[in-house]
Design a protein around this motif. Sequence first.
Motif, PDB file in Angstrom:
ATOM      1  N   ASN A   1       0.805  -1.217   0.000  1.00  0.00           N
ATOM      2  CA  ASN A   1       0.000   0.000   0.000  1.00  0.00           C
ATOM      3  C   ASN A   1       0.842   1.273   0.000  1.00  0.00           C
ATOM      4  O   ASN A   1       0.306   2.377  -0.028  1.00  0.00           O
ATOM      5  CB  ASN A   1      -0.960  -0.008   1.191  1.00  0.00           C
ATOM      6  N   GLY A   2       2.142   1.106   0.126  1.00  0.00           N
ATOM      7  CA  GLY A   2       3.009   2.284   0.101  1.00  0.00           C
ATOM      8  C   GLY A   2       2.884   3.176   1.328  1.00  0.00           C
ATOM      9  O   GLY A   2       3.363   4.305   1.329  1.00  0.00           O
ATOM     10  N   LYS A   3       2.259   2.654   2.360  1.00  0.00           N
ATOM     11  CA  LYS A   3       2.057   3.484   3.551  1.00  0.00           C
ATOM     12  C   LYS A   3       3.069   3.142   4.650  1.00  0.00           C
ATOM     13  O   LYS A   3       3.729   2.106   4.589  1.00  0.00           O
ATOM     14  CB  LYS A   3       0.649   3.268   4.106  1.00  0.00           C
TER      15      LYS A   3
ATOM     16  N   VAL B   1       3.927  11.931   3.497  1.00  0.00           N
ATOM     17  CA  VAL B   1       3.957  10.491   3.748  1.00  0.00           C
ATOM     18  C   VAL B   1       2.532   9.968   3.925  1.00  0.00           C
ATOM     19  O   VAL B   1       1.737  10.551   4.673  1.00  0.00           O
ATOM     20  CB  VAL B   1       4.788  10.179   5.013  1.00  0.00           C
ATOM     21  N   ASP B   2       2.234   8.893   3.261  1.00  0.00           N
ATOM     22  CA  ASP B   2       0.943   8.237   3.428  1.00  0.00           C
ATOM     23  C   ASP B   2       1.075   7.269   4.600  1.00  0.00           C
ATOM     24  O   ASP B   2       2.074   6.558   4.693  1.00  0.00           O
ATOM     25  CB  ASP B   2       0.610   7.494   2.130  1.00  0.00           C
ATOM     26  N   TYR B   3       0.083   7.207   5.458  1.00  0.00           N
ATOM     27  CA  TYR B   3       0.307   6.469   6.707  1.00  0.00           C
ATOM     28  C   TYR B   3      -0.940   5.750   7.207  1.00  0.00           C
ATOM     29  O   TYR B   3      -2.064   6.035   6.788  1.00  0.00           O
ATOM     30  CB  TYR B   3       0.784   7.427   7.795  1.00  0.00           C
ATOM     31  N   ILE B   4      -0.703   4.822   8.109  1.00  0.00           N
ATOM     32  CA  ILE B   4      -1.781   4.238   8.910  1.00  0.00           C
ATOM     33  C   ILE B   4      -1.447   4.556  10.363  1.00  0.00           C
ATOM     34  O   ILE B   4      -0.367   4.203  10.840  1.00  0.00           O
ATOM     35  CB  ILE B   4      -1.864   2.712   8.713  1.00  0.00           C
ATOM     36  N   LEU B   5      -2.361   5.229  11.043  1.00  0.00           N
ATOM     37  CA  LEU B   5      -2.087   5.618  12.428  1.00  0.00           C
ATOM     38  C   LEU B   5      -2.674   4.608  13.387  1.00  0.00           C
ATOM     39  O   LEU B   5      -3.851   4.264  13.296  1.00  0.00           O
ATOM     40  CB  LEU B   5      -2.738   6.963  12.722  1.00  0.00           C
ATOM     41  N   LEU B   6      -1.856   4.201  14.313  1.00  0.00           N
ATOM     42  CA  LEU B   6      -2.346   3.275  15.328  1.00  0.00           C
ATOM     43  C   LEU B   6      -2.076   3.882  16.697  1.00  0.00           C
ATOM     44  O   LEU B   6      -0.938   3.918  17.108  1.00  0.00           O
ATOM     45  CB  LEU B   6      -1.630   1.933  15.193  1.00  0.00           C
ATOM     46  N   MET B   7      -3.065   4.408  17.301  1.00  0.00           N
ATOM     47  CA  MET B   7      -4.435   4.573  16.847  1.00  0.00           C
ATOM     48  C   MET B   7      -4.679   6.050  16.553  1.00  0.00           C
ATOM     49  O   MET B   7      -4.092   6.908  17.188  1.00  0.00           O
ATOM     50  CB  MET B   7      -5.427   4.125  17.921  1.00  0.00           C
ATOM     51  N   ASP B   8      -5.610   6.285  15.669  1.00  0.00           N
ATOM     52  CA  ASP B   8      -5.957   7.658  15.359  1.00  0.00           C
ATOM     53  C   ASP B   8      -6.998   8.152  16.364  1.00  0.00           C
ATOM     54  O   ASP B   8      -8.193   7.952  16.199  1.00  0.00           O
ATOM     55  CB  ASP B   8      -6.510   7.746  13.937  1.00  0.00           C
ATOM     56  N   ILE B   9      -6.503   8.789  17.380  1.00  0.00           N
ATOM     57  CA  ILE B   9      -7.407   9.222  18.457  1.00  0.00           C
ATOM     58  C   ILE B   9      -7.626  10.733  18.448  1.00  0.00           C
ATOM     59  O   ILE B   9      -8.052  11.309  19.450  1.00  0.00           O
ATOM     60  CB  ILE B   9      -6.875   8.797  19.836  1.00  0.00           C
ATOM     61  N   GLU B  10      -7.339  11.357  17.331  1.00  0.00           N
ATOM     62  CA  GLU B  10      -7.560  12.802  17.276  1.00  0.00           C
ATOM     63  C   GLU B  10      -9.015  13.139  17.617  1.00  0.00           C
ATOM     64  O   GLU B  10      -9.314  14.171  18.214  1.00  0.00           O
ATOM     65  CB  GLU B  10      -7.206  13.339  15.879  1.00  0.00           C
ATOM     66  N   GLY B  11      -9.905  12.220  17.241  1.00  0.00           N
ATOM     67  CA  GLY B  11     -11.333  12.433  17.471  1.00  0.00           C
ATOM     68  C   GLY B  11     -11.762  12.358  18.931  1.00  0.00           C
ATOM     69  O   GLY B  11     -12.940  12.530  19.243  1.00  0.00           O
ATOM     70  N   PHE B  12     -10.814  12.089  19.834  1.00  0.00           N
ATOM     71  CA  PHE B  12     -11.178  12.154  21.256  1.00  0.00           C
ATOM     72  C   PHE B  12     -11.438  13.603  21.653  1.00  0.00           C
ATOM     73  O   PHE B  12     -12.034  13.882  22.679  1.00  0.00           O
ATOM     74  CB  PHE B  12     -10.062  11.599  22.142  1.00  0.00           C
ATOM     75  N   ASP B  13     -10.917  14.503  20.831  1.00  0.00           N
ATOM     76  CA  ASP B  13     -11.166  15.923  21.034  1.00  0.00           C
ATOM     77  C   ASP B  13     -12.388  16.257  20.178  1.00  0.00           C
ATOM     78  O   ASP B  13     -12.254  16.664  19.039  1.00  0.00           O
ATOM     79  CB  ASP B  13      -9.933  16.698  20.565  1.00  0.00           C
TER      80      ASP B  13
END
Lengths: 493, 462, 120
Positions: free
Chosen positions: B170-172, B197-209
Amino acid sequence: MPFVLFKCDEAIPEREKHCYVKAPGEDVHEYLPAANIATIPGSLTERGCSYCGAKLVIGGAIKDCIQMIHGPVGCAYNTWHTKRYLSDNDNFQLKHVCSTDMKEVHIVYGGMKRLEKAIKEAFEAYPNIKRMIVYLTCPTALIGDDIDRVAKKVMRELGDVDIFCVSCPGFAGVSQSKGHHEFNMEWMRGKVGEYEPEITSPYTVNLIGEYNIQGDGFVFEDYMRRMGIQVIGHFTGNGSYDMLRGMHRAKLNVVICARSAGYIANELKRRYGIPRLDIDPWGFEYVAEGIRKIGAFFGIEDRAEKLIAEETAKWKPKLDWYRKRLAGKKICIWTGGPRLWHWVKAFEDELGMRVVAMSCKFGHPDDFEKAISRGSEGTIYIDDGNELEFFEVIEMVKPDLIYTGPRVGDLVKKLHIPYLNGHGEHNGPYMGFEGFVNMARDMYNAIYSPLWELAKEDIRNDEWMEELEEEDGGEESGADFSGMESGEVGAEG
Amino acid sequence: MGVVLVEKPREGVINPMYNCQPCGAQYVCIGIKDCIPLVHGGQGCCTFVRLLFAQHYKENFSIASTSLHEDAAVFGGMKKIEEAVKVLVRRHPNLRVIPIITTCSTETIGDDVEGVIRKLKRTFLEKEFPDREVYLIPIHTPSYSGSHVKGYDTAMFSLVAYLAEKSEPNGKVNVFTGWMNPGDIREIKHILAEMGVDYILLMDIEGFDSPIMPDRSGFATGNTTVEDIRDTANSTASIVLCKYEGFKAAEFLEKRFGVPAVVTPTPIGIRNTDMFLKNLRRITGRRIPDSLVEERGRAIDAMVDLAHMFLADKRVAIYGDPDLVIGLAQFCVECEMKPVLLLFGDDASKHYAKDERLVELESKVEYDIEVVMNADFWELERRIKDGLKLDLILGHSKGRYVSIDYGIPMVRVGFPTFDRAGLWRYPVVGYNGAIWLAETIANTIFEDMERRKDREWILNVW
Amino acid sequence: MPGDKSGIDDLAEKIYLFIQGKCLWQFFPREWDRKANIEGIMGMAAELIVNPKLPQPETLVDRYYYVEAKLLVSDIKKEFPQVLELGEDEKRELMERVKQKLLEVMVLKSINPELRLSSY
Ligand code: SF4
Ligand code: SF4
């Protein structure tokens, strides 16, 4: 319309018997929500564990003893910095908690040696504290550790310390309630009668089931002082370990939270013939009535009336100001249990509000008897309400305010509904005359906050432009934007 | 001169610094989208942790409990798992993942979670919901070894090991952040975007805000999807920002799927952020853009303004999650402060204390750094009582009374920081994190100077 | 109307509802103490309503009943002034009816499953 099955509960029809809507003329011997029975796994219950009931609610409020939690570290960590009960002992009880920090080897070979060491270390760390409570948690109960034996051994060895043990593994019972019960019964069995308190007044009471949240108990202690009454055991807000061992010397038990501490009051009645007087500490009329009863019991009615008159004169005008603004507002009470019935009539009769839904975490059937007897028709009564049910109830009753815990409060704020902390209080104290004014003030501030209006408004909506145009219609306006396409405003380059 | 390792001399804990394993596991799992973690144990192990998260974030997170009661404690709690999973799947039509997190009690009982999962798939999911895929993922977290740190690491590993699946490259880059705040995640995303950079975030918790929205739709959620986790097997590489919170998962991906794992020092401070960028450069071939060089310059500028005049030689105690503590210690040294006391709070402390970053730090400083392993707050308090001079404490809110009672200025960092407003919104990582840290520390020290009237006039002009 | 049976029934029902909405002593958790409370307090109230000068009893528990009864009676007189017009026997009967109703609802017909548990 007796029991109701919420839409979200279709997959768990057994929830129906926990949810009741009171119809005209119905009696508590016709319908009573099932309560204090096993939680449905996976239902997103609000309930905690019995250790929570024993430690966080009751034992943790005692101001002059070490809290020793026998288990892995989490049970201790998580019950620390989560309460607002004060003391006149520099809040020692809020600042410290000890754990045996059980590790795998102790789970395999037993943790009693570890406990013994941890107890001694803790007494060494706090040389001025000679009292301790040891709590058993799930893992240490499962491996069968005998905490009593360890405590006795340490008491023998150290000589000047006293240790109280309570077996309250989280899996015992179905909620915090079991832990209240264990603490009550064990304290009665093991500690009451061990200590002779100094008696300083012919009028003596125990204050039972009052935890001095934000100084609630200080308010009551002050009332008692002004009437010349000595509080022997304050179970347990600002309570002293030794005075609580002397509870048998009081002439009257004044019970505030019957759910968490009715047991010990009953036992004191049974064993020592000390009567149990249940009172409601929220609301002017209730408080006055409680004080009147206490005064009448000791034959000091004049002092009671003087106190009531002074307090009423001081606080009533303030309350009236808020009453005018709160009347007619719809409110939910989703708390532990007793606050449902303590508050419902005070809110309805004294502030003119409407309590439209009540839910409790750990109430028993008798809590519902009280809540339903006191509550209104058409009101929803729920035992062990869960997240999805809350959403549904909100849609049904559209409350103006919810008294609940911080977490559920954080949920409902997203729905534009203000919450007030029904456990730890927003800005207490809430008890007594001044406390009820504080409550009314908090409710007023929450409901009338300008933020809710702002939250509702969707600024993408162009109605405001039309309104503006209408306003501008006849008159000369300074600037003329009327030709501007709505899409141009703020549109990206 | 160097790092002096000592162990807490007591068996018990007085005022705990670290939480238990299931707490760490729950934190990982709430980062997944359409997921409700199921904590298998007494209700307290779940309810308390939910409260803790709410204390920190002022947000609600849905976490379910199997509500183990007495009978289950005696006869085993497998039936409770079954019931709970059924209730969750039936009541929540969008639910896709149920991690089943064990606790001390259910590990002690020895419930066969894997067995129940197999049974549930066969007898329940396939029958009742043939068209719906719901992942039941076992996570074993008995808290009598390790702490929330290990719980975090274990949960991340369990999820990745369960879901990752090889398909097309996936090039990430997989970015394992470790236990961070939404502000940190935002900063990391920003850096990745600047780098292209293309990425997979573990974990994407930005939405906790999460916002309050006019249509009442704003709720705190994690945003890493099942697909994201599945796709981690196809990434170019994994980059691990917290060695003790995420490495196990990255290592698994390397061994199993040949996705190389790169452990970069937690990007706190200039040098560590540089390393992060350089590692990204190395992995992806993307050049470090001017914009980040400028940000870097701004951060150095901010630190230069403060360091020699205000921060130099300040004696600092730091506690919290190991990677955070080490990163902050390095940051302190960059700002000329002296991290004289570091506290790690669990039985894995020995590893943390021998971390190569600390070894390197040792070579840089000309004073002693005491590292307390298996520490609790009593280790901190006792030292202060015994005369240890400190100018600053860096750590989470559970240590607040040490600061309050002994009058030592404290900057809240990490988790939980419930006694300060909105700290989780701000980063400590990246160049912007460095700015926030330096300036927040400085302002805290300024307020302390004013309160004490200790050379507060110096602030008239600088 | 004083003297009229249905009048007393009606009044008893109203007082019962008043007590339901107000008094905590009727809700004690177990059959034994709930019954003891209702009987003790309502018994004392029946005495007090005909003889307001009744002296305070000696034992603490009786004194407690006395206090609850005293406040209840004063409430009843305030809320239901028609009580004052009743004769002595009628007053006693009225209070007896209220007591019976309370016992019926709160004890006899109670569906509270914890009421009859032997322990707490
Ligand atoms: S039993 Fe274990 S999992 Fe549960 S709260 Fe205690 S330490 Fe944490
Ligand atoms: S382990 Fe048991 S006692 Fe400890 S928090 Fe969990 S349920 Fe409560």
